[in-house]
Design an enzyme around this catalytic site. Sequence first.
Site, PDB file in Angstrom:
ATOM      1  N   ASP A 283       0.312  -1.131  -0.267  1.00  0.00           N
ATOM      2  CA  ASP A 283      -0.269  -0.285  -0.247  1.00  0.00           C
ATOM      3  C   ASP A 283       0.718   1.318  -0.207  1.00  0.00           C
ATOM      4  O   ASP A 283       2.162   1.120  -0.086  1.00  0.00           O
ATOM      5  CB  ASP A 283      -1.082  -0.206   1.149  1.00  0.00           C
ATOM      6  CG  ASP A 283      -2.475   1.376   0.426  1.00  0.00           C
ATOM      7  OD1 ASP A 283      -2.109   1.893  -0.223  1.00  0.00           O
ATOM      8  OD2 ASP A 283      -3.362   1.045   1.842  1.00  0.00           O
TER       9      ASP A 283
HETATM   10  C1  BGC Z   1      -4.947   3.291  -0.046  1.00  0.00           C
HETATM   11  C2  BGC Z   1      -5.195   2.598  -0.315  1.00  0.00           C
HETATM   12  C3  BGC Z   1      -4.974   2.895  -1.769  1.00  0.00           C
HETATM   13  C4  BGC Z   1      -3.835   3.508  -1.968  1.00  0.00           C
HETATM   14  C5  BGC Z   1      -2.936   4.256  -3.821  1.00  0.00           C
HETATM   15  C6  BGC Z   1      -3.817   4.209   0.271  1.00  0.00           C
HETATM   16  O1  BGC Z   1      -3.764   5.099   0.455  1.00  0.00           O
HETATM   17  O2  BGC Z   1      -4.602   2.902   1.512  1.00  0.00           O
HETATM   18  O3  BGC Z   1      -6.233   1.466  -1.199  1.00  0.00           O
HETATM   19  O4  BGC Z   1      -4.496   1.807  -3.329  1.00  0.00           O
HETATM   20  O5  BGC Z   1      -3.279   4.152  -1.376  1.00  0.00           O
HETATM   21  O6  BGC Z   1      -3.465   5.627  -3.937  1.00  0.00           O
END
Ligand code: BGC
Length: 677
Positions: A283
């Site tokens: 993530d």
């Molecule tokens: C979130 C994810 C997301 C990623 C990219 C993160 O902060 O937890 O779900 O896909 O950002 O934007």
Amino acid sequence: MTFKKLVPWCVVIGFVIGLVAACTDKPTNQTEKRIEALLKQMTLEEKVGQLNQINDVGGLPEDLKAQLASGEIGSFLNVIDPELIIEMQRIAVEESRLGIPLIFARDVIHGYKTIFPIPLGQAASWNRDLVELGARISAEEASAIGIRWTFSPMIDISRDARWGRIAESFGEDTYLNTELGVAMIRGYQTDDLTDPTAMAACAKHFVGYGASESGKDYNTTWIPEVQMRDVYLPPFQAAAEAGAATFMCSFNDINGVPSTGNKHLNINILRNEWGYDGVLVSDWGSAENMIPHGFAHDLKDAARIAANAGMDVDMMSYAYPQHLADLVREGKVSEKTVDNAVRNILRLKFRLGLFENPYIELPTENPFYTERALEAARQSVVESTILLKNEGVLPLTNVKSVAVVGPMSDAGLDQMGTWSLGADPNFSITPLAAIRSEYPNITVNAARGLEYSRVKDMKEVGKAVEAARKSDVVLFFAGEEAILSGEAKCLANISLQGAQTEMLKALKATGKPIVMVVIAGRPITMGPEIEMVDAVLYAFHPGSMTGPGIADLIFGKAIPSAKLPVTMPKMVGQLPIYYNHKNTGRPANNITYMDDIPYGAEQFSIGSTSYHLDAGDKPLYPFGYGLSYTTFEYSPVTLSSNILKDNETITVSCDITNTVKYKSDTVAHLITRALRG
Ligand code: BGC
């Protein structure tokens, strides 16, 4: 449980527990040979480059051009200018030594431009086909500008309405998350990822993120293996079997180990048990987050832990680009480990057909907000909006005037909910706009009363009360703004915000019938408010077509059929609450409420059972609840066998009769429970 079927008047259906068909997209030997051939030519730095995913930097500065030409970046997120995408791709393909294409990714969660209901809303439809169609349309819109990888579906079991990300999930149930997750994956990917309109899906967040303590984002989770396997893992296993091209680690730690550095989950289960050969992306910054977790000493240590625990792609920690090559040279990460990660990302690029077809063709016609997309979004609103209460007032027929009031009555941005990045609120049709344009014979008296959901100042409410006085029926659009749910948007108080309850009291004092429509990103505790009104429709941020879809239900052009994908608590202290809590040894009965206990009563626990003194044991509305304008009668259920043996199926049958002459959908729920012994 079964999913939506049309039940015309007096027609009878049976239902069966079904199995999910797996449609895995296994790589061909030819692809594997090409991957190996490429790997042999790659320097360590080029390998690490493939594992580096970075965010849009707002253009194409010289240093970025140089990085692309030297193969230091494997994928991007959030670049959405199609011409920029083409130019970046050109540099990667034509100017880098090995010509490996880039992938452009984005969080296309419930629509790219045409916004569908948030996933929690779509879950209320219980309609796989509709969820698949929404994902298909989202992929068509996003791929038109070059996005070929979406970070969706989120299949985190969510049982705590305080958690802002409950909005992004399919709710509290494992089976529902499994089925709708697979439907979404099919919609994004189709059965041919090389189709230029296909997007690689991403099953996230692996795993247990929804169990964050106290519903606070990023928080610790403690999940025993048995619960992990019964509750949290099945949607992910089904996603892997359905060919989800990618997985994403979650931010949380599990039993003390951050998921990004969790070998047990990422290697033992995902790779070894399930044989998954897609990409595991971190993530955003989750490798780096292992430092404050107290699990890694510094960024280099985080890179070491993540690589050795099977994380393939580093999204925005810069841990791999800064340290992975050194770690290999120092023998702390084997080159074999890096090669495996590179194989996975190259396989994804082959699967997407990017080596053959790296460039998008710029669309000649506007690919967004097409009639087909808007129609599907409207249908999705209709099927996702839950009728919680109706004391004979809905559908509205023969009304000459309505008051359209409340903070969500004309809130084009807020009705789209979380993750509607880049969608244009000017294309949102609000309830006020829809009623005005589609029901020209009804006089609309409109006043928001509260500009947005958190406003505490009652100074404008008088105008809404005035509108109510002039109208036959009051339509009160309450709820919460988009910014109050989603990532990092957790609440300790989940009742109606601002002065909404006070406003409702003022409306109630007019004596007019009130239909309350709640538009929110989570279940809201609102027992007293529901008591005050004649009917309640509950919509989880329904997106661009909120107005037309809800108006269809209010005025009877469509019949409500949605059912709650989450339990609605009476009060926040009941959380986490879900329908399949294990029984205690003293299941709730003999409930005595606090107010019924005499002062000075003797203290004893004999005969006591498991409940709260002030809330009892029941929620406000249970999981699966939802009314219709018609009623259905269920015959007694029969089983094809009383004993379920390994690898056998039991057919459960029941006649369901629609007793009113409205054609309508319904969902029959069958809930099973395992007993030991
Ligand atoms: C979130 C994810 C997301 C990623 C990219 C993160 O902060 O937890 O779900 O896909 O950002 O934007």
